[in-house]
Design an enzyme around this catalytic site. Structure first.
Site, mmCIF file in Angstrom:
data_model
loop_
_atom_site.group_PDB
_atom_site.id
_atom_site.type_symbol
_atom_site.label_atom_id
_atom_site.label_comp_id
_atom_site.label_asym_id
_atom_site.label_seq_id
_atom_site.Cartn_x
_atom_site.Cartn_y
_atom_site.Cartn_z
ATOM 1 N N HIS A 115 0.839 -1.206 0.000
ATOM 2 C CA HIS A 115 0.000 0.000 0.000
ATOM 3 C C HIS A 115 0.871 1.251 0.000
ATOM 4 C CE1 HIS A 115 0.740 -0.509 4.308
ATOM 5 N NE2 HIS A 115 0.195 0.657 4.581
ATOM 6 N N HIS B 40 1.318 3.969 1.827
ATOM 7 C CA HIS B 40 1.825 4.755 2.960
ATOM 8 C C HIS B 40 3.348 4.896 2.919
ATOM 9 C CE1 HIS B 40 -1.987 4.191 5.625
ATOM 10 N NE2 HIS B 40 -2.066 5.249 4.844
ATOM 11 N N ASP C 143 5.685 4.889 5.033
ATOM 12 C CA ASP C 143 6.584 3.976 5.751
ATOM 13 C C ASP C 143 6.715 2.622 5.051
ATOM 14 O OD1 ASP C 143 3.825 3.674 6.679
ATOM 15 O OD2 ASP C 143 4.596 2.254 8.160
ATOM 16 N N HIS C 144 5.997 2.467 3.917
ATOM 17 C CA HIS C 144 6.115 1.240 3.122
ATOM 18 C C HIS C 144 6.686 1.516 1.735
ATOM 19 C CE1 HIS C 144 3.604 -1.158 5.986
ATOM 20 N NE2 HIS C 144 3.342 0.067 6.373
ATOM 21 N N HIS D 86 -7.690 -0.417 5.304
ATOM 22 C CA HIS D 86 -6.620 0.428 5.868
ATOM 23 C C HIS D 86 -6.367 1.588 4.893
ATOM 24 C CE1 HIS D 86 -2.943 1.490 7.992
ATOM 25 N NE2 HIS D 86 -2.242 1.331 6.886
ATOM 26 N N ASP E 1 -0.401 -3.634 6.263
ATOM 27 C CA ASP E 1 -1.022 -3.099 7.479
ATOM 28 C C ASP E 1 -2.507 -3.447 7.566
ATOM 29 O OD1 ASP E 1 1.443 -1.991 7.940
ATOM 30 O OD2 ASP E 1 0.796 0.093 7.755
ATOM 31 N N HIS F 68 4.364 -4.549 10.627
ATOM 32 C CA HIS F 68 4.841 -3.896 11.860
ATOM 33 C C HIS F 68 4.946 -4.881 13.020
ATOM 34 C CE1 HIS F 68 4.394 0.413 10.653
ATOM 35 N NE2 HIS F 68 3.486 -0.086 9.837
HETATM 36 FE FE FE Z 1 2.666 0.989 8.132
HETATM 37 ZN ZN ZN Z 2 -0.076 1.734 6.498
#
Ligand code: FE
Ligand code: ZN
Length: 256
Positions: free
Chosen positions: A55, A57, A59-60, A113, A130, A168
Site C-alpha cells: 500500500h 503509505h 513507511d512502506h 486500511h 497493514d 509492523h
Molecule cells: Fe505501516
Molecule cells: Zn499503512
C-alpha cells in the site's frame, strides 16, 4: 522459502526479504527506507532483484525511488498514483512471478486500511502489509468497517498453516488489547505470555499463522459469542451484525 528474513526500519516496521540463494538476488516487501535495505541485503550477500508493495503509505514506499537509483528492478504494486516507480501495477486475481524464485503469488485486493491495499499470497505465505497484524488489524484510514471486515474475512479464509508476514511489530500491544476483549481465551493468554518473553529478549514475533490468528485475534473472531458480548458491553448497545461487532471492537481499540 524458509530463508525469508526481516529488515528493521523506523521504530517498528519490517521490510521482508525473499532471497534467491542461487542468483544472490532478493525481492523486498514495502521498503519504506532505502538505507536499511541496502545494509541488510549487503550483510546477507544479496542484491536487490525487485520490490513488492502492499500500500501507498510512506513507511512502506519511501525507499523505492532511492533503491531504483541503485538498480532498475521491477516494482509490483497496487494501481495507485500515489506510489512512485511502479513497473507492474496489479489487481485482484493477478498472478505475480518473482524472477528466479519458485513461488507464485496471487494478488488479493483488501481495502480498508487504505483504498488500494493489496496482499500477496502464495507458497504458504501471506504478505498483508497493514491490514492483518499479529493479534490485531490496521486502522481504517480510507475504508469502512464493512470493507475492512470483508478484507480480513478473506485473509482468515486462507489455509490455517499459512504464514502471516505483516508490516509492523505491534504484536504484544495487540494481544494485550485482545485479552481485554477475551480475558478467558486460554490460547490467547498463552500466546501473550510467549510474545512478551520474545519481546523481552528483543526477538521478532513474526511470522504468525492464519490458524493462530483465527484462535486469538479478536478482529477475526467477531462471530464468537465471547467477542460479541464483550463488544456489546463496551459499546453499551446491542450489535446486530458481524460488521457492527467488528466496528465496535475497532473503535474500542482506537480509544485505548
Ligand atoms: Fe505501516
Ligand atoms: Zn499503512
Amino acid at each position: 522459502m524458509s530463508q525469508i528474513f526481516a529488515i528493521n526500519a523506523f521504530k517498528d516496521n519490517y521490510i521482508w526479504v525473499l532471497p534467491n540463494p542461487e542468483s544472490g538476488s532478493a525481492f523486498v516487501v514495502d521498503p519504506g527506507d532505502a538505507e536499511p535495505v541496502r545494509a541488510g541485503l549487503a550483510a546477507a550477500g544479496l542484491e536487490l532483484g525487485g520490490i513488492l508493495v502492499t500500500h501507498h503509505h510512506w513507511d512502506h514506499t519511501n525507499g523505492i525511488k532511492e533503491l531504483l537509483a541503485d538498480a532498475q528492478v521491477p516494482v509490483v504494486a497496487p494501481v495507485d498514483d500515489r506510489i512512485e516507480g511502479v513497473t507492474h501495477p496489479v489487481r485482484d486475481g493477478d498472478e505475480v512471478r518473482l524472477d528466479g524464485l519458485p513461488v507464485r503469488f496471487q494478488v488479493l485486493e483488501i481495502p480498508g486500511h487504505t483504498s488500494s491495499h493489496i496482499a500477496f499470497v502464495g507458497g504458504g505465505m501471506l504478505f498483508c502489509g497493514d491490514t492483518l497484524f499479529a493479534g490485531g488489524c490496521g486502522r481504517m484510514f480510507e475504508g469502512t468497517p464493512a470493507q475492512m471486515h470483508a478484507s480480513l474475512q478473506r485473509l482468515a479464509a486462507l489455509p490455517e498453516e499459512t504464514l502471516v508476514y505483516c508490516g509492523h511489530e505491534y504484536t504484544e500491544a495487540n494481544l494485550r488489547f485482545a485479552l481485554q476483549v477475551e480475558p478467558d481465551n486460554a490460547q490467547l493468554q498463552a500466546r501473550l505470555a510467549q510474545v512478551a518473553e520474545q519481546r523481552a529478549r528483543g526477538e521478532i514475533t513474526l511470522p504468525s499463522t492464519i490458524g493462530v490468528e483465527r484462535a486469538t485475534n479478536p478482529f477475526l473472531r467477531v462471530d464468537q459469542q465471547s467477542v460479541i458480548e464483550s463488544a456489546e458491553r463496551h459499546a453499551g448497545r446491542r450489535l446486530t451484525s458481524a460488521t457492527d461487532v467488528f466496528a465496535a471492537v475497532r473503535a474500542w481499540k482506537d480509544s485505548v
